[in-house]
Design an enzyme around this catalytic site. Structure first.
Site, PDB file in Angstrom:
ATOM      1  N   TYR A 113      -7.201   7.000  12.832  1.00 45.47           N
ATOM      2  CA  TYR A 113      -7.158   5.718  11.956  1.00 45.47           C
ATOM      3  C   TYR A 113      -8.315   4.821  12.381  1.00 45.47           C
ATOM      4  O   TYR A 113      -8.682   4.688  13.408  1.00 45.47           O
ATOM      5  CB  TYR A 113      -5.848   4.928  12.327  1.00 45.47           C
ATOM      6  CG  TYR A 113      -5.996   3.460  11.870  1.00 45.47           C
ATOM      7  CD1 TYR A 113      -5.813   3.277  10.531  1.00 45.47           C
ATOM      8  CD2 TYR A 113      -6.493   2.507  12.577  1.00 45.47           C
ATOM      9  CE1 TYR A 113      -6.157   1.945   9.960  1.00 45.47           C
ATOM     10  CE2 TYR A 113      -6.776   1.188  12.167  1.00 45.47           C
ATOM     11  CZ  TYR A 113      -6.495   0.808  10.804  1.00 45.47           C
ATOM     12  OH  TYR A 113      -6.617  -0.212  10.246  1.00 45.47           O
ATOM     13  N   HIS A 117     -14.713  -4.760  10.528  1.00 51.76           N
ATOM     14  CA  HIS A 117     -14.064  -3.421  10.960  1.00 51.76           C
ATOM     15  C   HIS A 117     -15.423  -2.436  11.194  1.00 51.76           C
ATOM     16  O   HIS A 117     -16.016  -1.920  10.329  1.00 51.76           O
ATOM     17  CB  HIS A 117     -13.250  -2.575  10.180  1.00 51.76           C
ATOM     18  CG  HIS A 117     -12.027  -3.292   9.994  1.00 51.76           C
ATOM     19  ND1 HIS A 117     -11.000  -2.647   9.456  1.00 51.76           N
ATOM     20  CD2 HIS A 117     -11.490  -4.400  10.369  1.00 51.76           C
ATOM     21  CE1 HIS A 117      -9.919  -3.476   9.511  1.00 51.76           C
ATOM     22  NE2 HIS A 117     -10.243  -4.641   9.833  1.00 51.76           N
ATOM     23  N   GLU A 171      -4.280  -5.095  19.107  1.00 53.63           N
ATOM     24  CA  GLU A 171      -3.347  -5.091  18.193  1.00 53.63           C
ATOM     25  C   GLU A 171      -2.431  -3.988  17.926  1.00 53.63           C
ATOM     26  O   GLU A 171      -2.711  -2.775  18.330  1.00 53.63           O
ATOM     27  CB  GLU A 171      -4.196  -5.225  16.691  1.00 53.63           C
ATOM     28  CG  GLU A 171      -3.411  -4.958  15.423  1.00 53.63           C
ATOM     29  CD  GLU A 171      -4.074  -5.097  14.277  1.00 53.63           C
ATOM     30  OE1 GLU A 171      -5.331  -5.307  14.271  1.00 53.63           O
ATOM     31  OE2 GLU A 171      -3.541  -5.060  13.074  1.00 53.63           O
ATOM     32  N   ASN A 182       0.943  -1.308  -0.054  1.00 56.01           N
ATOM     33  CA  ASN A 182      -0.140   0.101  -0.083  1.00 56.01           C
ATOM     34  C   ASN A 182       0.865   1.282   0.294  1.00 56.01           C
ATOM     35  O   ASN A 182       1.697   1.415   0.860  1.00 56.01           O
ATOM     36  CB  ASN A 182      -0.832   0.132   1.238  1.00 56.01           C
ATOM     37  CG  ASN A 182      -2.049   0.836   0.976  1.00 56.01           C
ATOM     38  OD1 ASN A 182      -2.311   1.358  -0.015  1.00 56.01           O
ATOM     39  ND2 ASN A 182      -2.978   0.723   2.011  1.00 56.01           N
TER      40      ASN A 182
HETATM   41  O1  EZ4 Z   1      -3.775   0.300   8.000  1.00 58.61           O
HETATM   42  O2  EZ4 Z   1      -3.316  -2.271   5.665  1.00 58.61           O
HETATM   43  O3  EZ4 Z   1      -5.555  -3.983  10.958  1.00 58.61           O
HETATM   44  N1  EZ4 Z   1      -5.448  -3.460   9.760  1.00 58.61           N
HETATM   45  C1  EZ4 Z   1      -4.576  -2.419   9.351  1.00 58.61           C
HETATM   46  C2  EZ4 Z   1      -4.780  -1.900   8.175  1.00 58.61           C
HETATM   47  C3  EZ4 Z   1      -3.680  -1.132   7.900  1.00 58.61           C
HETATM   48  C4  EZ4 Z   1      -3.504  -0.855   6.210  1.00 58.61           C
HETATM   49  C5  EZ4 Z   1      -2.265  -0.222   5.746  1.00 58.61           C
HETATM   50  O4  EZ4 Z   1      -2.045  -0.510   4.456  1.00 58.61           O
HETATM   51  O5  EZ4 Z   1      -4.067  -1.858  10.424  1.00 58.61           O
HETATM   52  O6  EZ4 Z   1      -6.005  -1.172   7.932  1.00 58.61           O
HETATM   53 CO    CO Z   2      -3.701  -3.106  12.136  1.00 59.89          CO
END
Ligand code: EZ4
Ligand code: CO
Length: 409
Positions: free
Chosen positions: A159, A122, A243, A37
């Site tokens: 994020y 997610h 994680e 990515n």
């Molecule tokens: O941010 O694959 O657990 N999943 C993640 C992903 C990463 C992306 C980065 O390219 O952390 O969403």
């Molecule tokens: Co991750």
């Protein structure tokens, strides 16, 4: 049998993908995923300019020999670009071998160890009502395990929150790479995050009850002592895993986290070889291995890594975001079905254009994935459709602390 051709196909239906297609003199074809990515063309060049010329004329059945040859003859070992390129070759060769055998790949890996592959989806929201809606939607779609990500008061962009605004105004859902000429800049405040998150999990448990497996991704942002504090604070909510609590390249950091919390730990989506896990596995500092087949040298290397982890009761949690192509996902699913120490599989659904370019035979029902019974990986690439979507530059975001310091994204 000999390798007659190897073609690197870069296509961008909903996002960029790098695919290696190997063709034998018998007319068999195999596909491998080399998508990295935000750095896709580096892998495409590594393959086209340095690997493809080495493949022509080789026996496609000699997978282990080809893996060792590519790893050792490069002299420059490891790294995400090299290991994604080796993975693309490795997975394409396994696809060919399984097609030659007339079997789905999982049969060559020892056959099924389970009937289905538990997947997590997610869920995310800017606030609790939006998060609850997202969790309900995932439950309706069949997910039985849920990753929970949420906005934090005082932080503009975090994020993993699908509904937050992007730089170019588009909704990227769970796809963090934006098609912008420069990486999007986000902000971050670890103390605000640590104050906010336990209350979110308390609310989610109160709403959805004790049974639903819940996961969370810290995305490398904490120091070891901050991670220890978060792990402890989340213990009452019984997470399936926490994680990437720290930037995991310092394996020793996990000793400190581990001493303080019984929240299970998952790490490794940015790792690319077994060496990144040596201390983590031998000292049992983690519970789940997060590597992607696509970024860790393919099936051959992942199998060895997961067998090593199995000796320490550490399970798989193979990386499966949308930046792993359907080819890379299929490789993960065949491995998931075959290994004994399977834990869980990440599953983010690809967009509709991606599904037109990559025809897939895996299924998802009632929480479980299955790779299907087609010979090989069970994925076909429609090259004419792929050609209609040329590469589009895209970058992952980065973030800065409130005083402007660049932080871990
Ligand atoms: O941010 O694959 O657990 N999943 C993640 C992903 C990463 C992306 C980065 O390219 O952390 O969403
Ligand atoms: Co991750």
């Amino acid at each position: 049998m000999k390798i007659a051709a190897a073609d690197v196909i870069v296509t961008s239906p909903d996002r960029n993908f790098v695919t290696l297609k190997i063709t034998t003199d018998d007319g068999l074809t195999g596909l491998g995923d080399g998508t990295l990515n935000g750095r896709e063309l580096a892998v495409a060049s590594y393959l086209r300019d340095h690997v493809v010329p080495l493949l022509i004329g080789r026996d496609p059945h000699r997978i282990e020999d080809t893996w060792q040859f590519l790893y050792r003859s490069a002299y420059w070992r490891r790294g995400p670009v090299t290991m994604a390129a080796i993975a693309a070759v490795d997975v394409a060769l396994w696809d060919i071998k399984a097609k030659a055998a007339g079997m789905p790949l999982y049969q060559l890996l020892g056959g099924a160890s389970r009937t289905g592959i538990m997947a997590y989806g997610h869920a995310s929201g800017r606030d609790l009502p939006e998060l609850f809606d997202s969790i309900r939607r995932h439950l309706d779609e069949g997910f039985r395990s849920i990753r929970v990500q949420t906005s934090v008061p005082g932080i503009n962009a975090v994020y993993g929150v699908a509904a937050q605004p992007s730089v170019d105004g588009k909704r990227y859902d769970y796809e963090p790479a934006q098609r912008t000429p420069l990486p999007a800049e986000e902000d971050w405040d670890t103390r605000a995050y640590l104050r906010h998150l336990p209350g979110v999990f308390e609310a989610v448990r109160n709403e959805f009850g004790p049974e639903l497996p819940l996961l969370h991704d810290g995305h490398h942002r904490m120091t070891p002592i901050q991670a220890a504090k978060l792990g402890k604070a989340l213990e009452p909510y019984d997470l399936f895993w926490l994680e990437d609590c720290t930037p995991a390249e310092n394996q020793e950091a996990l000793r400190l986290v581990r001493q303080h919390t019984t929240t299970p730990l998952a790490i490794g989506e940015v790792f690319n070889t077994v060496w990144d896990y040596q201390t983590l596995i031998r000292e049992q500092l983690i519970d789940y291995v997060r590597s992607a087949v696509t970024h860790t040298g393919g099936i051959t290397a992942m199998r060895k890594l997961l067998d090593f982890a199995a000796q320490y009761q550490i399970k798989s949690g193979i990386h499966g975001p949308t930046d792993i192509s359907p080819v890379g996902m299929a490789a993960a699913l065949h491995l998931d079905l075959a290994i004994h120490n399977f834990g869980i599989q990440e599953y983010m659904k690809h967009g509709p254009l991606t599904n037109e370019v990559f025809r897939q035979s895996f299924t998802f029902a009632d929480g479980y994935l299955h790779p299907g019974e087609q010979p090989g990986l069970g994925v076909e690439l429609d090259e004419a459709a792929a050609e209609a979507f040329p590469y589009v530059p895209a970058y992952l975001p980065f973030n800065r602390l409130m005083d402007g310091t660049v932080h871990d994204w």
